[in-house]
Design an enzyme around this catalytic site. Structure first.
Site, PDB file in Angstrom:
ATOM      1  N   ASP A  56      48.955  46.863  75.771  1.00 34.99           N
ATOM      2  CA  ASP A  56      50.207  46.139  76.034  1.00 34.99           C
ATOM      3  C   ASP A  56      50.717  46.517  77.426  1.00 34.99           C
ATOM      4  O   ASP A  56      50.170  47.425  78.065  1.00 34.99           O
ATOM      5  CB  ASP A  56      51.266  46.459  74.962  1.00 34.99           C
ATOM      6  CG  ASP A  56      51.350  47.940  74.669  1.00 34.99           C
ATOM      7  OD1 ASP A  56      51.166  48.748  75.606  1.00 34.99           O
ATOM      8  OD2 ASP A  56      51.583  48.318  73.513  1.00 34.99           O
ATOM      9  N   ASP A  58      54.111  47.645  79.629  1.00 35.61           N
ATOM     10  CA  ASP A  58      55.513  48.089  79.566  1.00 35.61           C
ATOM     11  C   ASP A  58      56.124  48.046  80.962  1.00 35.61           C
ATOM     12  O   ASP A  58      55.476  48.397  81.947  1.00 35.61           O
ATOM     13  CB  ASP A  58      55.587  49.526  79.023  1.00 35.61           C
ATOM     14  CG  ASP A  58      55.014  49.608  77.613  1.00 35.61           C
ATOM     15  OD1 ASP A  58      55.213  48.659  76.835  1.00 35.61           O
ATOM     16  OD2 ASP A  58      54.346  50.615  77.301  1.00 35.61           O
ATOM     17  N   ASP A 137      55.499  61.947  79.227  1.00 31.90           N
ATOM     18  CA  ASP A 137      54.681  63.021  78.642  1.00 31.90           C
ATOM     19  C   ASP A 137      53.535  63.471  79.558  1.00 31.90           C
ATOM     20  O   ASP A 137      53.552  64.582  80.092  1.00 31.90           O
ATOM     21  CB  ASP A 137      54.182  62.655  77.235  1.00 31.90           C
ATOM     22  CG  ASP A 137      53.538  61.272  77.123  1.00 31.90           C
ATOM     23  OD1 ASP A 137      53.416  60.596  78.164  1.00 31.90           O
ATOM     24  OD2 ASP A 137      53.152  60.888  76.010  1.00 31.90           O
TER      25      ASP A 137
HETATM   26  P1  ATP Z   1      49.229  53.021  74.213  1.00 36.37           P
HETATM   27  O1  ATP Z   1      50.276  51.946  74.215  1.00 36.37           O
HETATM   28  O2  ATP Z   1      47.946  52.632  74.828  1.00 36.37           O
HETATM   29  O3  ATP Z   1      49.050  53.625  72.886  1.00 36.37           O
HETATM   30  P2  ATP Z   1      51.090  54.351  75.931  1.00 36.37           P
HETATM   31  O4  ATP Z   1      50.965  55.540  76.823  1.00 36.37           O
HETATM   32  O5  ATP Z   1      51.442  53.062  76.606  1.00 36.37           O
HETATM   33  O6  ATP Z   1      49.757  54.222  75.123  1.00 36.37           O
HETATM   34  P3  ATP Z   1      53.486  53.982  74.427  1.00 36.37           P
HETATM   35  O7  ATP Z   1      53.875  54.573  73.119  1.00 36.37           O
HETATM   36  O8  ATP Z   1      53.337  52.510  74.545  1.00 36.37           O
HETATM   37  O9  ATP Z   1      52.128  54.698  74.824  1.00 36.37           O
HETATM   38  O10 ATP Z   1      54.533  54.526  75.494  1.00 36.37           O
HETATM   39  C1  ATP Z   1      54.693  53.977  76.786  1.00 36.37           C
HETATM   40  C2  ATP Z   1      55.001  55.106  77.774  1.00 36.37           C
HETATM   41  O11 ATP Z   1      56.241  55.745  77.430  1.00 36.37           O
HETATM   42  C3  ATP Z   1      53.984  56.220  77.817  1.00 36.37           C
HETATM   43  O12 ATP Z   1      52.879  55.914  78.648  1.00 36.37           O
HETATM   44  C4  ATP Z   1      54.800  57.389  78.350  1.00 36.37           C
HETATM   45  O13 ATP Z   1      54.985  57.282  79.741  1.00 36.37           O
HETATM   46  C5  ATP Z   1      56.156  57.153  77.678  1.00 36.37           C
HETATM   47  N1  ATP Z   1      56.250  57.854  76.389  1.00 36.37           N
HETATM   48  C6  ATP Z   1      55.954  57.373  75.163  1.00 36.37           C
HETATM   49  N2  ATP Z   1      56.152  58.287  74.206  1.00 36.37           N
HETATM   50  C7  ATP Z   1      56.586  59.401  74.834  1.00 36.37           C
HETATM   51  C8  ATP Z   1      56.973  60.709  74.399  1.00 36.37           C
HETATM   52  N3  ATP Z   1      56.935  61.035  73.107  1.00 36.37           N
HETATM   53  N4  ATP Z   1      57.382  61.592  75.349  1.00 36.37           N
HETATM   54  C9  ATP Z   1      57.436  61.250  76.651  1.00 36.37           C
HETATM   55  N5  ATP Z   1      57.069  60.054  77.118  1.00 36.37           N
HETATM   56  C10 ATP Z   1      56.660  59.127  76.239  1.00 36.37           C
HETATM   57 MG    MG Z   2      51.897  51.205  75.583  1.00 33.26          MG
END
Ligand code: ATP
Ligand code: MG
Length: 415
Positions: A56, A58, A137
């Site tokens: 996705d 963001d 993170d």
């Molecule tokens: P994916 O969507 O592929 O599973 P993602 O890294 O995009 O991985 P998301 O849950 O969509 O994960 O979160 C988007 C972004 O928000 C992350 O890349 C990170 O920068 C931030 N983020 C998400 N969860 C946390 C957390 N628990 N602590 C700190 N930052 C976070």
């Molecule tokens: Mg994501």
């Protein structure tokens, strides 16, 4: 942690507009033309840089949630702990737009936004892009692409970590995991699905701090465990949960039994292989299946205990399994009922009468219950003969169904 900003041009970072969903470019344009900043951030940038297709996209902006909603009529604010806006571009398709945040841990906010155990409970203090970069993170998740100038902003040395295939927390591991223990599960998920390796300090801290996962809401853990199991790399994820000591705190009752009975480890791996294959083949996966698998050993133990004394032993065992586990991972009611169906149908697979075959194959949950039985049979020779028969039966069901579908579509085409 290095704090200087590095900027990379399109030629250096190599992310082109055809890697990006057209709707995201439109959302970004709308924010910019209204005087705000807009960046693509998080997993999408990380995945494109690693040559993978993003799940996705963001967007991060300096507009606050109310301002975002003013620009996009079709949007809504969600979340409490962390308010974000979903901007809908069609009935079912939406994108997450998040306002830059600063650290909830800074000075005067420290007590208000942190629990006594150091966990962040709310994170709605808005900030600048550089503050936003440091509250994320992993360094790989903190890269910002400005779609207007096409410049990539890196405040945390994330580009070099990606080049070196490193998965590295932005803050010190002890602080980061304490602020949000879910980051330990995210570490497992990213290491399992991406070609990145956790740095030694980030890995070692998980084993020491694994118990803190129980500070997280059981509802949030339901989702986070599922994300690992539905990532297409469930077998690797499960093995890492065991190795990092996390499994024990997520499924304590199952873990206790596993220490004595190793057969369940094979059962889990076989079931998770099946899930990984279904995901790779783009087939539907049911969240209940994973939890039916992980809770099966405890359910069987209780079933044996209660059935000796009580005719309602099976029901009692089911309820006790779900209720005990709910202190750790809470399973929503809807999925509980599917788990109950999968488990309660298991004995029916020992009956090969034509009446029973007709009854079972007409059930909505036949496929999930059959898959479960089939996986059990790979561990138990007594079930194998039945499983082989049911394998033939379900093949006929699938081919009958596809003939019926063909007929139905045929009729539609003739209209
Ligand atoms: P994916 O969507 O592929 O599973 P993602 O890294 O995009 O991985 P998301 O849950 O969509 O994960 O979160 C988007 C972004 O928000 C992350 O890349 C990170 O920068 C931030 N983020 C998400 N969860 C946390 C957390 N628990 N602590 C700190 N930052 C976070
Ligand atoms: Mg994501």
């Amino acid at each position: 942690m290095k704090t200087s900003l590095e900027q990379y041009s399109k030629e250096d970072h190599g992310i082109y507009q055809d890697n990006i969903d057209k709707d995201v470019i439109e959302i970004s344009d709308a924010l910019i033309s209204n005087g705000y900043q807009a960046f693509l951030v998080g997993g999408c940038i990380r995945d494109i840089l690693l040559g993978k297709k993003p799940k996705d996209f963001d967007i991060a902006t300096d507009a606050n949630p109310a301002e975002i909603c003013k620009i996009f009529k079709n949007s809504r604010v969600i979340g409490r702990r962390f308010k974000i806006v979903h901007v809908y571009t069609s009935e079912k398709k939406y994108f997450e737009v998040t306002t830059f945040r600063s650290e909830a841990s800074k000075k005067n906010h420290s007590n208000k936004f942190k629990k006594s155990n150091g966990m962040i409970k709310r994170d709605n203090v808005f900030g600048t892009i550089s503050q936003d970069a440091f509250r994320r993170d992993f360094t790989a998740n903190s890269l910002y692409l400005d779609l207007d100038s096409e410049i990539l902003h890196d405040y945390v040395n994330g580009i070099n970590d990606i080049k070196n295939k490193k998965l590295k927390l932005i803050k010190k591991p002890a602080i980061s995991y304490q602020e949000d223990p879910v980051r330990m599960l995210r570490a497992v998920r990213f290491e399992s699905k991406l070609d990145l390796e956790l740095t030694d300090d980030c890995r070692e801290a998980i084993s020491k701090m694994a118990y803190m996962i129980n500070n997280v809401s059981p509802f949030r853990l339901f989702d986070e465990v599922l994300k690992i199991m539905h990532s297409g790399n469930a077998v690797t994820g499960y093995k890492k949960l065991l190795k990092f000591n996390l499994f024990k705190y997520l499924f304590p009752y199952t873990h206790d039994i596993m220490e004595k009975n190793h057969i369940y480890d094979d059962f889990f791996v076989a079931a998770l292989k099946n899930t990984d294959t279904r995901i790779k083949d783009n087939l539907h996966v049911n969240p209940s299946f994973i939890y039916a698998v992980f809770l099966w050993p405890y359910f069987k133990k209780l079933e044996q205990k209660y059935s000796q004394k009580n005719s309602l032993g099976v029901d009692l065992a089911f309820q006790k399994t779900i209720d005990s586990q709910a202190k750790y991972i809470a399973i929503p009611n809807f999925f509980q009922s599917t788990i109950s169906t999968i488990w309660s149908l298991q004995d029916s697979f020992l009956n090969l009468s034509s009446r029973n075959i007709q009854y079972l194959t007409n059930l909505h949950k036949f496929r999930a219950a059959y898959d479960f039985f089939y996986i059990r049979s790979t561990m138990d020779d007594n079930l194998k003969i039945y499983a082989d028969k049911w394998h033939e039966i379900q093949k006929k069901v699938v081919s009958k169904k596809s003939n019926q579908d063909k007929k139905r579509y045929g009729k539609r085409n003739r209209k």
